[in-house]
Design an enzyme around this catalytic site. Structure first.
Site, PDB file in Angstrom:
ATOM      1  N   LYS A  51       1.741  -3.540   6.677  1.00 11.98           N
ATOM      2  CA  LYS A  51       2.212  -3.467   5.277  1.00 11.98           C
ATOM      3  C   LYS A  51       3.698  -3.127   5.246  1.00 11.98           C
ATOM      4  CE  LYS A  51      -1.649  -4.568   3.506  1.00 11.98           C
ATOM      5  NZ  LYS A  51      -1.809  -5.896   2.901  1.00 11.98           N
ATOM      6  N   TYR A  68      -2.331  -1.126  11.157  1.00 10.30           N
ATOM      7  CA  TYR A  68      -2.566  -1.619   9.799  1.00 10.30           C
ATOM      8  C   TYR A  68      -1.394  -1.240   8.900  1.00 10.30           C
ATOM      9  CZ  TYR A  68      -3.746  -1.166   4.933  1.00 10.30           C
ATOM     10  OH  TYR A  68      -3.660  -1.209   3.572  1.00 10.30           O
ATOM     11  N   SER A 110       0.847  -1.200   0.000  1.00  9.23           N
ATOM     12  CA  SER A 110       0.000   0.000   0.000  1.00  9.23           C
ATOM     13  C   SER A 110       0.874   1.240   0.000  1.00  9.23           C
ATOM     14  CB  SER A 110      -0.853  -0.027   1.275  1.00  9.23           C
ATOM     15  OG  SER A 110      -1.388   1.242   1.541  1.00  9.23           O
TER      16      SER A 110
HETATM   17  C1  UD1 Z   1      -6.855   4.475   4.103  1.00  9.09           C
HETATM   18  C2  UD1 Z   1      -5.577   4.257   4.820  1.00  9.09           C
HETATM   19  C3  UD1 Z   1      -4.652   3.495   3.926  1.00  9.09           C
HETATM   20  C4  UD1 Z   1      -5.276   2.190   3.500  1.00  9.09           C
HETATM   21  C5  UD1 Z   1      -6.622   2.418   2.871  1.00  9.09           C
HETATM   22  C6  UD1 Z   1      -7.291   1.066   2.742  1.00  9.09           C
HETATM   23  C7  UD1 Z   1      -5.321   6.189   6.325  1.00  9.09           C
HETATM   24  C8  UD1 Z   1      -4.462   7.349   6.667  1.00  9.09           C
HETATM   25  N1  UD1 Z   1      -4.966   5.508   5.229  1.00  9.09           N
HETATM   26  O1  UD1 Z   1      -6.542   5.295   2.986  1.00  9.09           O
HETATM   27  O2  UD1 Z   1      -3.470   3.241   4.613  1.00  9.09           O
HETATM   28  O3  UD1 Z   1      -4.438   1.523   2.596  1.00  9.09           O
HETATM   29  O4  UD1 Z   1      -7.427   3.247   3.709  1.00  9.09           O
HETATM   30  O5  UD1 Z   1      -8.404   1.136   1.949  1.00  9.09           O
HETATM   31  O6  UD1 Z   1      -6.281   5.945   6.977  1.00  9.09           O
HETATM   32  N2  UD1 Z   1     -12.929  10.697   3.755  1.00  9.09           N
HETATM   33  C9  UD1 Z   1     -13.910  11.575   4.144  1.00  9.09           C
HETATM   34  N3  UD1 Z   1     -15.046  11.060   4.670  1.00  9.09           N
HETATM   35  C10 UD1 Z   1     -15.261   9.725   4.844  1.00  9.09           C
HETATM   36  C11 UD1 Z   1     -14.240   8.832   4.421  1.00  9.09           C
HETATM   37  C12 UD1 Z   1     -13.073   9.349   3.900  1.00  9.09           C
HETATM   38  O7  UD1 Z   1     -13.755  12.788   4.012  1.00  9.09           O
HETATM   39  O8  UD1 Z   1     -16.303   9.331   5.352  1.00  9.09           O
HETATM   40  C13 UD1 Z   1     -11.696  11.231   3.154  1.00  9.09           C
HETATM   41  C14 UD1 Z   1     -10.449  10.929   3.965  1.00  9.09           C
HETATM   42  O9  UD1 Z   1     -10.234  11.928   4.935  1.00  9.09           O
HETATM   43  C15 UD1 Z   1      -9.379  10.918   2.871  1.00  9.09           C
HETATM   44  C16 UD1 Z   1     -10.119  10.417   1.632  1.00  9.09           C
HETATM   45  O10 UD1 Z   1     -11.509  10.590   1.909  1.00  9.09           O
HETATM   46  O11 UD1 Z   1      -8.949  12.219   2.631  1.00  9.09           O
HETATM   47  C17 UD1 Z   1      -9.871   8.948   1.346  1.00  9.09           C
HETATM   48  O12 UD1 Z   1     -10.097   8.220   2.543  1.00  9.09           O
HETATM   49  P1  UD1 Z   1     -10.115   6.634   2.593  1.00  9.09           P
HETATM   50  O13 UD1 Z   1     -10.999   6.110   1.526  1.00  9.09           O
HETATM   51  O14 UD1 Z   1     -10.384   6.220   3.994  1.00  9.09           O
HETATM   52  O15 UD1 Z   1      -8.645   6.220   2.161  1.00  9.09           O
HETATM   53  P2  UD1 Z   1      -7.227   6.661   2.772  1.00  9.09           P
HETATM   54  O16 UD1 Z   1      -7.359   7.379   4.041  1.00  9.09           O
HETATM   55  O17 UD1 Z   1      -6.476   7.348   1.699  1.00  9.09           O
END
Ligand code: UD1
Length: 349
Positions: free
Chosen positions: A167, A163, A137
Site C-alpha cells: 500500500k 502487505y 490503508s
Molecule cells: C490489519 C492490518 C492493516 C490492514 C487490515 C486489513 C496490522 C497491523 N494491520 O488491521 O494494515 O489494512 O488488517 O483488513 O495487522 N484482534 C484480536 N483478536 C483477533 C483479531 C484481531 O484481538 O482474533 C485485534 C487486533 O489485535 C487489533 C484489532 O483486533 O487490535 C483489529 O485487528 P484487525 O481486524 O486484524 O485489523 P488491524 O490489525 O487494525
C-alpha cells in the site's frame, strides 16, 4: 456460472471499472455505484472472493451485474476491457490483504498488489482513462508518533509487513506516475478498519480460511465456527488495555468511493489527493466484544492472549478532509456494523 461475455456499451452508460469488485469492499461499492446511476464492470478472478456474493448482488441490484472473470495482471485482458467499455473511471481494489500471509509469502503480495496496480495504470495511460480511485490503508501511517488521531498531513511511517509495503509503495507509484502525467485525476482512499455488511445480509465479508480480522472472528466464534476469540494483548497503554481502531461500516466506505468518483469527474485539471476514510472515533477490542454481546444478546467465548506482533496500539482518523472535499462522512455506527455483520454470519450458516 458467472457471465464473462462482453456486452456492447450504450453511449450514455457511465461505466466504472471495479477491479476486485466481487470482494468485500468491492461488492458493496458495486451496489453504491448502481444506486448512484453508474454501471460497474466487475473485474475479478475469484481467487479471493466467493461466488455467493454474485447471487447476493443479483438480488440486491435486481439485475445481473457485469462480471469479467480474469486476472488483472493480464495486460491484454485489461486492454480489451478498456477498449470495449471506455470507462469513465477505475476503482482499484484487487489486492491481497492478509498481513500474516504477506510475511510468509511476500512475493505473492508484491507480484499481485504491485504488478496489478502498475498494469492498470499503464493501460489507463494507453487508453486515455484519467480517473482513478486507489484502495489505500491507514497502514501507511504505521504506529502514529504522538497524536493517535491522524490526518492526511500526518507523516507516514514505514509499514511493518509486506502487505503494508504494497500500500505504501502503491501510493509512491501513484505519486511518481502523477508527477510524470499530471493530467491524471487520482484519489487514494486510506481506509481505517472496514466492518459490517449490507443491511440485506446478502453480501458481506467472506474470509477464506481462519479470519485474521477482528469482527469476522467475533461473529464466527459466536456462531460456533471458531471455538474461542483471543484478544491480542490487554496490557497496552489504552483505557482498558486493548488496542484501539477506527471501525468504519463497509456501506459508508462504499459510498465514499462513489463520492470520490463524482469528485474526480467534476475536476477539469489533474489532481492527486489522499483522503482518510474513517469515523473519527476510536473503539477498543474490549468495547467491540461488549457491544457485540449487548446488541445481539449472544454471549461470546473469549479470552486474553499475548500481543500480536506488529499490531498498532491506537489509531483513528481525522476525517475532516473527506467532508471538506467530497462531502462524505460516516453515517452508520459501530452498533449498525455489528448487527449487520451478525446477520450476514447467520445468513451464511
Ligand atoms: C490489519 C492490518 C492493516 C490492514 C487490515 C486489513 C496490522 C497491523 N494491520 O488491521 O494494515 O489494512 O488488517 O483488513 O495487522 N484482534 C484480536 N483478536 C483477533 C483479531 C484481531 O484481538 O482474533 C485485534 C487486533 O489485535 C487489533 C484489532 O483486533 O487490535 C483489529 O485487528 P484487525 O481486524 O486484524 O485489523 P488491524 O490489525 O487494525
Amino acid at each position: 456460472m458467472v457471465k464473462t461475455d462482453f456486452l456492447l456499451p450504450l453511449n450514455m452508460t457511465k461505466y466504472i471499472v471495479v477491479t476486485g469488485g466481487a470482494g468485500y469492499i468491492g461488492s458493496h461499492t458495486v451496489v453504491s455505484l448502481v444506486e448512484q446511476g453508474f454501471t460497474p464492470i466487475i473485474l475479478d478472478d475469484f481467487r479471493n472472493a466467493n461466488r455467493i456474493v454474485i447471487s447476493g448482488l443479483k438480488t440486491i441490484l435486481e439485475k445481473e451485474p457485469i462480471i469479467l472473470e480474469f486476472d488483472i495482471c493480464n495486460p491484454e485482458f485489461i486492454s480489451s476491457v478498456f477498449q470495449t467499455y471506455s470507462p469513465q473511471a477505475v476503482i482499484h481494489f484487487a489486492a491481497y490483504k492478509a498481513v500474516g500471509e504477506s510475511v510468509a509469502e511476500p512475493l505473492k503480495y508484491y507480484q499481485n498488489n504491485i504488478s496489478g496496480l502498475v498494469n492498470v495504470l499503464q493501460k489507463m495511460l494507453e487508453y486515455n482513462i484519467n480517473n482513478f480511485v486507489f484502495s489505500s490503508s491507514c497502514t501507511v501511517y504505521g504506529e502514529p508518533d504522538g497524536n493517535k488521531e491522524v490526518s492526511e498531513e500526518t507523516e507516514k511511517n514505514l509499514p511493518n509487513s509486506p502487505y503494508g509495503y504494497t500500500k505504501w509503495m502503491g501510493e509512491q507509484i501513484i505519486q511518481d506516475t502523477f508527477n510524470a502525467y499530471d493530467h491524471l485525476k487520482i484519489i487514494n482512499l486510506r481506509y481505517f478498519n472496514p466492518v459490517g455488511a449490507h443491511k440485506s445480509a446478502l453480501i458481506g465479508e467472506f474470509p477464506i480460511g481462519r479470519p485474521n480480522n477482528l469482527l469476522p472472528f467475533v461473529t464466527q466464534t459466536a456462531i460456533g465456527k471458531q471455538e474461542v476469540l483471543t484478544v491480542f494483548g490487554n496490557d497496552y497503554p489504552t483505557p482498558d488495555g486493548t488496542c484501539i481502531r477506527d471501525y468504519i461500516h463497509v456501506c459508508d466506505l462504499a459510498n465514499a468511493h462513489v463520492k470520490a468518483v463524482d469528485f474526480l469527474l467534476q475536476q477539469e485539471k489533474g489532481i492527486l489527493e489522499n483522503i482518510n476514510i474513517g469515523t473519527g472515533k476510536g473503539t477498543s477490542v474490549k468495547e467491540i466484544i461488549e457491544t457485540f454481546e449487548k446488541e445481539t444478546g449472544v454471549p461470546l467465548n473469549w479470552q486474553y492472549g499475548p500481543r500480536r506482533s506488529g499490531d498498532v496500539i491506537e489509531i483513528f482518523a481525522n476525517a475532516e478532509k473527506a467532508w471538506d472535499l467530497l462531502g462524505w462522512k460516516s453515517e452508520l455506527t459501530i452498533k449498525d456494523a455489528i448487527i449487520d455483520a451478525w446477520n450476514w454470519e447467520k445468513h451464511l450458516a
